[in-house]
Write a protein that holds these residues in place. Structure first.
Motif, PDB file in Angstrom:
ATOM      1  N   ARG A 112      26.928  33.924  11.356  1.00 60.70           N
ATOM      2  CA  ARG A 112      27.009  32.533  11.422  1.00 60.70           C
ATOM      3  C   ARG A 112      27.863  31.945  10.059  1.00 60.70           C
ATOM      4  NH1 ARG A 112      21.700  29.551  11.325  1.00 60.70           N
ATOM      5  NH2 ARG A 112      23.176  27.740  11.741  1.00 60.70           N
ATOM      6  N   GLU A 113      27.884  32.909   9.183  1.00 57.81           N
ATOM      7  CA  GLU A 113      28.753  32.589   8.078  1.00 57.81           C
ATOM      8  C   GLU A 113      30.284  32.346   8.140  1.00 57.81           C
ATOM      9  OE1 GLU A 113      27.801  32.224   4.733  1.00 57.81           O
ATOM     10  OE2 GLU A 113      25.784  32.413   5.552  1.00 57.81           O
ATOM     11  N   ASP A 114      30.618  33.009   9.416  1.00 57.59           N
ATOM     12  CA  ASP A 114      32.242  32.860   9.831  1.00 57.59           C
ATOM     13  C   ASP A 114      32.313  31.427  10.273  1.00 57.59           C
ATOM     14  OD1 ASP A 114      33.834  35.579   9.079  1.00 57.59           O
ATOM     15  OD2 ASP A 114      31.593  36.159  10.034  1.00 57.59           O
ATOM     16  N   ARG A 115      31.487  30.858  10.746  1.00 58.98           N
ATOM     17  CA  ARG A 115      31.389  29.409  11.429  1.00 58.98           C
ATOM     18  C   ARG A 115      32.747  29.444  12.509  1.00 58.98           C
ATOM     19  NH1 ARG A 115      30.264  28.791   6.107  1.00 58.98           N
ATOM     20  NH2 ARG A 115      28.436  27.488   5.567  1.00 58.98           N
ATOM     21  N   LEU A 116      32.616  30.151  13.580  1.00 61.36           N
ATOM     22  CA  LEU A 116      33.185  30.366  14.882  1.00 61.36           C
ATOM     23  C   LEU A 116      33.154  29.163  15.502  1.00 61.36           C
ATOM     24  CD1 LEU A 116      33.366  34.005  15.689  1.00 61.36           C
ATOM     25  CD2 LEU A 116      34.983  32.681  13.916  1.00 61.36           C
ATOM     26  N   SER A 117      34.039  28.536  15.944  1.00 63.84           N
ATOM     27  CA  SER A 117      33.823  27.500  17.044  1.00 63.84           C
ATOM     28  C   SER A 117      33.822  28.131  18.186  1.00 63.84           C
ATOM     29  CB  SER A 117      35.001  26.341  16.801  1.00 63.84           C
ATOM     30  OG  SER A 117      36.291  26.903  16.981  1.00 63.84           O
ATOM     31  N   LEU A 118      33.171  27.453  19.270  1.00 68.01           N
ATOM     32  CA  LEU A 118      33.305  27.990  20.754  1.00 68.01           C
ATOM     33  C   LEU A 118      34.306  27.271  21.479  1.00 68.01           C
ATOM     34  CD1 LEU A 118      31.994  29.913  22.919  1.00 68.01           C
ATOM     35  CD2 LEU A 118      30.407  27.930  23.301  1.00 68.01           C
ATOM     36  N   LYS A 119      35.252  27.911  22.297  1.00 64.90           N
ATOM     37  CA  LYS A 119      36.110  27.289  23.286  1.00 64.90           C
ATOM     38  C   LYS A 119      35.947  27.981  24.420  1.00 64.90           C
ATOM     39  CE  LYS A 119      39.526  25.530  20.126  1.00 64.90           C
ATOM     40  NZ  LYS A 119      38.765  24.339  19.999  1.00 64.90           N
ATOM     41  N   VAL A 120      35.570  27.202  25.495  1.00 71.50           N
ATOM     42  CA  VAL A 120      35.497  27.663  26.855  1.00 71.50           C
ATOM     43  C   VAL A 120      36.924  27.582  27.536  1.00 71.50           C
ATOM     44  CG1 VAL A 120      34.280  27.676  29.017  1.00 71.50           C
ATOM     45  CG2 VAL A 120      33.325  27.258  26.875  1.00 71.50           C
ATOM     46  N   ASN A 121      37.620  28.579  28.504  1.00 72.75           N
ATOM     47  CA  ASN A 121      38.551  28.212  28.794  1.00 72.75           C
ATOM     48  C   ASN A 121      38.102  28.563  30.575  1.00 72.75           C
ATOM     49  OD1 ASN A 121      41.211  29.177  30.214  1.00 72.75           O
ATOM     50  ND2 ASN A 121      41.864  28.307  28.362  1.00 72.75           N
ATOM     51  N   HIS A 122      38.619  27.620  31.389  1.00 65.39           N
ATOM     52  CA  HIS A 122      38.170  27.663  32.601  1.00 65.39           C
ATOM     53  C   HIS A 122      38.972  28.342  33.595  1.00 65.39           C
ATOM     54  CE1 HIS A 122      35.508  24.597  30.881  1.00 65.39           C
ATOM     55  NE2 HIS A 122      34.593  24.984  32.007  1.00 65.39           N
ATOM     56  N   TYR A 123      40.103  28.926  32.870  1.00 67.93           N
ATOM     57  CA  TYR A 123      41.358  29.528  33.675  1.00 67.93           C
ATOM     58  C   TYR A 123      41.424  30.939  33.400  1.00 67.93           C
ATOM     59  CZ  TYR A 123      42.397  24.603  34.196  1.00 67.93           C
ATOM     60  OH  TYR A 123      42.413  23.043  34.452  1.00 67.93           O
ATOM     61  N   LEU A 124      40.334  31.568  32.528  1.00 70.62           N
ATOM     62  CA  LEU A 124      40.413  32.945  32.505  1.00 70.62           C
ATOM     63  C   LEU A 124      39.594  33.686  33.619  1.00 70.62           C
ATOM     64  CD1 LEU A 124      38.654  33.156  28.682  1.00 70.62           C
ATOM     65  CD2 LEU A 124      41.455  33.419  29.533  1.00 70.62           C
ATOM     66  N   THR A 125      40.380  34.555  33.960  1.00 75.15           N
ATOM     67  CA  THR A 125      39.909  35.270  35.301  1.00 75.15           C
ATOM     68  C   THR A 125      39.035  36.450  35.356  1.00 75.15           C
ATOM     69  OG1 THR A 125      41.931  36.736  35.057  1.00 75.15           O
ATOM     70  CG2 THR A 125      42.125  34.736  36.463  1.00 75.15           C
ATOM     71  N   ASP A 126      38.819  37.063  34.018  1.00 79.18           N
ATOM     72  CA  ASP A 126      37.859  37.930  33.992  1.00 79.18           C
ATOM     73  C   ASP A 126      36.469  37.434  33.136  1.00 79.18           C
ATOM     74  OD1 ASP A 126      36.514  40.286  33.562  1.00 79.18           O
ATOM     75  OD2 ASP A 126      38.004  41.323  32.211  1.00 79.18           O
ATOM     76  N   ASP A 127      35.459  37.554  34.029  1.00 81.28           N
ATOM     77  CA  ASP A 127      34.043  36.971  33.804  1.00 81.28           C
ATOM     78  C   ASP A 127      33.342  37.616  32.454  1.00 81.28           C
ATOM     79  OD1 ASP A 127      33.082  38.973  34.872  1.00 81.28           O
ATOM     80  OD2 ASP A 127      32.360  37.500  36.583  1.00 81.28           O
ATOM     81  N   ASP A 128      33.906  38.648  32.093  1.00 81.56           N
ATOM     82  CA  ASP A 128      33.047  39.311  31.033  1.00 81.56           C
ATOM     83  C   ASP A 128      34.177  39.802  29.929  1.00 81.56           C
ATOM     84  OD1 ASP A 128      34.285  41.476  32.150  1.00 81.56           O
ATOM     85  OD2 ASP A 128      32.459  42.598  32.613  1.00 81.56           O
ATOM     86  N   SER A 129      35.092  39.293  29.797  1.00 85.77           N
ATOM     87  CA  SER A 129      35.932  39.669  28.669  1.00 85.77           C
ATOM     88  C   SER A 129      36.082  38.333  27.765  1.00 85.77           C
ATOM     89  CB  SER A 129      37.542  39.886  29.203  1.00 85.77           C
ATOM     90  OG  SER A 129      37.545  40.980  29.625  1.00 85.77           O
ATOM     91  N   SER A 130      36.352  38.670  26.211  1.00 85.50           N
ATOM     92  CA  SER A 130      36.167  37.532  25.526  1.00 85.50           C
ATOM     93  C   SER A 130      37.096  37.722  24.454  1.00 85.50           C
ATOM     94  CB  SER A 130      34.758  37.407  24.704  1.00 85.50           C
ATOM     95  OG  SER A 130      34.175  38.414  24.306  1.00 85.50           O
ATOM     96  N   PHE A 131      37.510  36.587  23.607  1.00 89.28           N
ATOM     97  CA  PHE A 131      38.382  36.862  22.666  1.00 89.28           C
ATOM     98  C   PHE A 131      38.105  36.091  21.364  1.00 89.28           C
ATOM     99  CE2 PHE A 131      39.940  36.411  26.866  1.00 89.28           C
ATOM    100  CZ  PHE A 131      40.554  37.766  27.011  1.00 89.28           C
ATOM    101  N   VAL A 132      38.486  36.659  20.130  1.00 88.35           N
ATOM    102  CA  VAL A 132      38.369  35.931  19.082  1.00 88.35           C
ATOM    103  C   VAL A 132      39.856  35.432  18.441  1.00 88.35           C
ATOM    104  CG1 VAL A 132      37.426  36.098  16.630  1.00 88.35           C
ATOM    105  CG2 VAL A 132      36.340  37.210  18.272  1.00 88.35           C
ATOM    106  N   LEU A 133      39.948  34.506  17.993  1.00 85.45           N
ATOM    107  CA  LEU A 133      41.424  33.867  17.465  1.00 85.45           C
ATOM    108  C   LEU A 133      41.124  33.473  16.122  1.00 85.45           C
ATOM    109  CD1 LEU A 133      42.371  32.192  20.683  1.00 85.45           C
ATOM    110  CD2 LEU A 133      42.852  34.523  20.217  1.00 85.45           C
ATOM    111  N   ALA A 134      42.377  33.467  15.561  1.00 87.59           N
ATOM    112  CA  ALA A 134      42.514  32.712  14.212  1.00 87.59           C
ATOM    113  C   ALA A 134      43.003  31.345  14.378  1.00 87.59           C
ATOM    114  CB  ALA A 134      43.638  33.363  13.243  1.00 87.59           C
TER     115      ALA A 134
END
Length: 302
Positions: A228-250
């Motif tokens: 919670r300290e990192d305060r990541l924002s959540l973005k959903v992309n509806h064009y990702l094809t793998d339903d169990d892969s995720s990504f953390v971005l700067a």
């Protein structure tokens, strides 16, 4: 082939209560929230990788200073791809259409929808193919995927920005730690902080639990949720094809994911003099990709 009174026979007959012609709301643009969007006036664009001098070496008394030179890396080329689509309607079909389906505005809206969709798909493919396809700066004659367990550093050594793991408290913590330990090509620590958790729609509930919980999810005791300290924002992309892969971005200013527009979306209309048909077409040209892998972290679901 032109849309004519044969292929659209139901539209020239009275009695229809309604014509359902793809009258759905579109999703707002998603790739613009992730990629650095720029423009181009050339056939292609190129980026050059350049590496600094590294850490300062020790100098013994009475000895000469060590002189080093910067290291020139490889070129990354963005080659723009053209996309085009159109439709043609016969004069008779336009005259006899009782419901306005073949009106230029309505058909052009469909062209625009398709044009926007291909942008989203091509942009999302940077992530969809990021575990399997190399498309960044080549390193020492080799090619490496965007998400890789052994990115070659020009100054020596390797670095990982990939994990084989489902989205969980542990994998999210590992991603954040990877950002905290990030180094440049000479192995010198740098500051690139994670800001975004990018997920497919299937992981919305899991991601909300991880980012919104004051305490660690699924634990019996009240352990503080450290992410919670990192305060990541959540973005959903509806064009990702793998339903169990995720990504953390700067933040976009700290990563090198790029969408470059050579020709923005253009529409043209015209009549064919001989047949009386109405024709319309849409055209655009762009490239999408990345050079540096830093500022990204991929978790391929298992």
């Amino acid at each position: 082939m032109a849309f004519n009174t044969g292929t659209g026979s139901k539209l020239i007959a009275p009695g229809l209560r309604n014509v359902l012609f793809q009258s759905y709301n579109e999703r707002p643009a998603e790739y613009t929230d992730i990629f650095n969007v720029g423009t181009s006036k050339r056939n292609y664009e190129e980026d050059l990788e350049f590496v600094g001098l590294g850490s300062m070496p020790e100098k013994a008394e009475g000895t000469s200073v060590t002189y080093s030179t910067p290291t020139q890396g490889e070129l990354k080329r963005y080659t723009h791809t053209a996309f085009a689509h159109g439709f043609r309607v016969t004069r008779e079909m336009m005259d006899d259409d009782l419901y306005g389906v073949t009106k230029a505005k309505k058909m052009a809206k469909e062209l625009g929808k398709g044009a926007r969709n291909v942008r989203e798909v091509r942009a999302a493919n940077v992530f969809n193919n990021g575990f399997t396809t190399a498309d960044g700066f080549p390193k020492s004659g080799t090619t490496q995927t965007l998400f890789n367990t052994a990115h070659t550093l020009l100054g020596g050594g390797t670095f990982s920005n990939r994990a084989s793991a489902d989205l969980s408290q542990a994998s999210l913590e590992a991603a954040i730690i990877s950002f905290q330990t990030l180094v440049d090509e000479n192995g010198i620590p740098i500051v690139v902080m994670p800001t975004t958790l990018l997920i497919p729609p299937q992981l919305i509930m899991v991601a909300r639990e991880l980012l919104g919980s004051e305490y660690k999810p699924y634990t019996a005791t009240n352990e503080i949720n450290p992410t919670r300290e990192d305060r990541l924002s959540l973005k959903v992309n509806h064009y990702l094809t793998d339903d169990d892969s995720s990504f953390v971005l700067a933040d976009k200013s700290d990563h090198d994911l790029n969408f470059i527009v050579r020709t923005d979306l253009e529409f043209e209309y015209g009549d064919d003099f001989d047949t009386g048909d109405m024709k319309a077409k849409a055209f655009q040209r762009f490239s999408v990709g990345y050079g540096d892998w830093r500022g990204t972290y991929g978790m391929v679901g298992v």
